[in-house]
Design a protein around this motif. Structure first.
Motif, mmCIF file in Angstrom:
data_model
loop_
_atom_site.group_PDB
_atom_site.id
_atom_site.type_symbol
_atom_site.label_atom_id
_atom_site.label_comp_id
_atom_site.label_asym_id
_atom_site.label_seq_id
_atom_site.Cartn_x
_atom_site.Cartn_y
_atom_site.Cartn_z
ATOM 1 N N THR A 71 0.837 -1.207 0.000
ATOM 2 C CA THR A 71 0.000 0.000 0.000
ATOM 3 C C THR A 71 0.869 1.252 0.000
ATOM 4 N N ILE A 72 1.932 1.257 0.814
ATOM 5 C CA ILE A 72 2.836 2.408 0.832
ATOM 6 C C ILE A 72 3.578 2.544 -0.488
ATOM 7 N N ASP A 73 4.029 1.426 -1.058
ATOM 8 C CA ASP A 73 4.663 1.480 -2.373
ATOM 9 C C ASP A 73 3.715 2.110 -3.394
ATOM 10 N N ALA B 154 -1.535 -1.917 -16.379
ATOM 11 C CA ALA B 154 -0.763 -2.831 -15.537
ATOM 12 C C ALA B 154 0.536 -3.211 -16.233
ATOM 13 N N VAL B 155 1.572 -3.431 -15.444
ATOM 14 C CA VAL B 155 2.886 -3.791 -15.975
ATOM 15 C C VAL B 155 3.239 -5.189 -15.482
ATOM 16 N N ALA B 156 3.682 -6.021 -16.410
ATOM 17 C CA ALA B 156 4.044 -7.396 -16.079
ATOM 18 C C ALA B 156 5.429 -7.451 -15.455
ATOM 19 N N ARG C 282 0.617 -6.251 -9.281
ATOM 20 C CA ARG C 282 0.524 -5.026 -8.471
ATOM 21 C C ARG C 282 1.907 -4.547 -8.044
ATOM 22 N N ARG C 283 2.732 -5.473 -7.577
ATOM 23 C CA ARG C 283 4.079 -5.092 -7.130
ATOM 24 C C ARG C 283 4.917 -4.575 -8.292
ATOM 25 N N GLN D 84 6.310 -0.373 -8.797
ATOM 26 C CA GLN D 84 7.674 0.071 -9.090
ATOM 27 C C GLN D 84 7.773 0.664 -10.492
ATOM 28 N N ALA D 85 6.999 0.100 -11.423
ATOM 29 C CA ALA D 85 7.062 0.570 -12.807
ATOM 30 C C ALA D 85 6.661 2.033 -12.937
#
Length: 469
Positions: A79-81, A344-346, A369-370, A374-375
């Motif tokens: 959530t913070i990311d 969304a990014v893979a 999501r992760r 970052q992406a």
């Protein structure tokens, strides 16, 4: 709930504190916005805000009442990311406000109760996010995150010569927990950022201990030595001092955001930046440290973002281009099962192929999501298109069934688009050079004027030609 924003295809820097309304608000929330370091890094770079914006929109739609929720309940770190990522994108203030409200209500679940349980890394990360979200880290959800973090930071002994081991670990963060101590170098870098921004008297010691974790060639390791080991510094070639691109990139990001201008920090940033540039592959990608040891968008995006903050613009651009290639945008005739998850990014290219027919599996959603969180950061340095979007047919008329050449101008490097006429389509990506794309499309039957289209995630252009049987 959707938080759709029309992206700006070409922008040097787009800044706004205007909040996007969610429901009816009595007053707009205080909006997180790009940090001064990010604004400075992008000030002279012509970037395309589209990929980071559509990624941020997808992330915002993944939140449940302001939190990222997985199979095991709320994931506060992710959530913070997400909040950190959204703060870099224009007009996401209302979503950040939702995140802040949700986090404040559950802050002890993330950082510990402050008595039996108190987690240094989460305290540091939460404090850093509070600052980004324009909240007070000394009173976040009723918790003084800075004081608690100071309690988890080893003090400098009054007489270092008399207490050599205490001096060796001075500034190091430790968890207080019946489950063990999991504090690491990444948490240390967030601690440096949070304590420096709060002007804590313990910031310098935390910084000095972080700098010990940098090896001679410039990288940062991921793990500390055991607390009773006399040498607490990274020792190149020794077990436990292996290179870690993610830890290095996050150390760079957090040191830059700490705004520490001391010569030691500037030297460390120079060495880390040079190491990251050398580590980058020709494609622009970065490989994760062992045991993962694979090229992926997480490592590439945060390394690219770190290099962007260091104004290593060519390296940041290359990383952003590679990340953007892993952001499927399948629209209109080019639709796939991923179309509904546009933005969304893979994590890796093979995930795109696997999900194109089935959509993102529930078991893989956490990974997407992760990767996307970052992406968003790395995509801040995606280069802009040279021209406005345009499609041109090389012929004014043609016969039905013929394959006719179309030229597309104005695609940003690595930008996905769909070219189409009735009955035929082609997926295309913008060239690294930004030059025109040339493809042939087969014309349908019928004596009439036909339209050729090119469509991106946020724009479209068209042309027409006469078709005769």
């Amino acid at each position: 709930m959707h938080h759709r924003i029309r992206p700006i295809r070409t922008a040097a820097v787009a800044l706004s504190t205007a909040a996007l309304g969610v429901g009816v608000l009595a007053a707009p929330p205080v909006a997180a916005e790009p940090t001064p370091a990010l604004r400075a890094a992008k000030a002279t770079v012509k970037t395309d805000s589209t990929p980071s914006t559509i990624a941020a929109e997808w992330l915002a739609d993944e939140l449940t009442n302001g939190l990222m929720v997985g199979e095991n309940g709320p994931d506060f770190g992710l959530t913070i990311d997400t909040g950190m990522a959204l703060s870099t994108v224009v007009d996401q203030g209302a979503v950040n406000a939702q995140i802040t409200t949700a986090l404040e209500a559950r802050i002890d679940d993330y950082v510990g109760d402050g008595t039996k349980e108190s987690y240094a890394g989460p305290l540091a990360k939460a404090a850093a996010y509070a600052k980004v979200a324009k909240r007070n880290p000394t009173s976040y959800g009723g918790v003084n995150l800075i004081t608690r973090l100071e309690e988890r930071t080893a003090d400098v002994p009054a007489d270092p010569a008399a207490e050599p081991q205490a001096a060796a670990i001075a500034g190091r963060i430790f968890d207080k927990s019946e489950f063990g101590n999991y504090a690491n170098v990444i948490g240390q870098s967030y601690a440096v950022r949070a304590l420096s921004q709060a002007r804590s008297t313990e910031a310098a010691a935390a910084r000095d201990f972080l700098l010990k974790q940098q090896c001679a060639s410039g990288y940062f390791r991921a793990r500390f030595e055991k607390a009773n080991v006399p040498n607490q510094s990274c020792t190149e070639g020794a077990p436990g001092s292996e290179a870690d691109p993610d830890a290095t990139a996050l150390a760079v990001i957090n040191l830059v955001e700490s705004d520490d201008k001391t010569p030691a920090v500037q030297a460390a940033l120079d060495k880390a930046g040079a190491w990251l540039v050398d580590r980058q592959r020709g494609s622009g990608a970065f490989r994760a440290a062992a045991p993962i040891s694979k090229i992926n968008t997480n490592s590439t995006a945060i390394a690219g973002f770190a290099l962007g903050l260091l104004k290593e613009r060519d390296a940041a651009l290359k990383a952003a281009l590679w990340v953007r290639k892993n952001q499927p945008v399948d629209k209109y005739k080019c639709r796939t099962a991923l179309t509904k998850d546009m933005g969304a990014v893979a994590y890796r290219k093979d995930r795109v192929k696997a999900s194109s027919t089935t959509g993102i599996p529930a078991s893989a959603r956490d990974e997407w999501r992760r990767a996307t969180a970052q992406a968003v950061l790395g995509l801040q340095f995606a280069p802009a298109s040279k021209d406005d979007l345009k499609i041109v047919s090389v012929r004014k008329q043609a016969r039905a069934g013929e394959r006719v050449q179309f030229r597309v101008y104005g695609l940003a490097p690595s930008e996905s688009a769909c070219m189409q006429v009735k009955g035929d389509f082609r997926r295309v990506k913008g060239k690294k050079s930004g030059d025109k794309i040339v493809r042939k499309l087969q014309l349908p039957a019928g004596n009439q004027r036909r339209v050729g289209l090119v469509k991106t995630s946020d724009d479209e252009a068209r042309t027409s030609l006469r078709v005769r049987n």
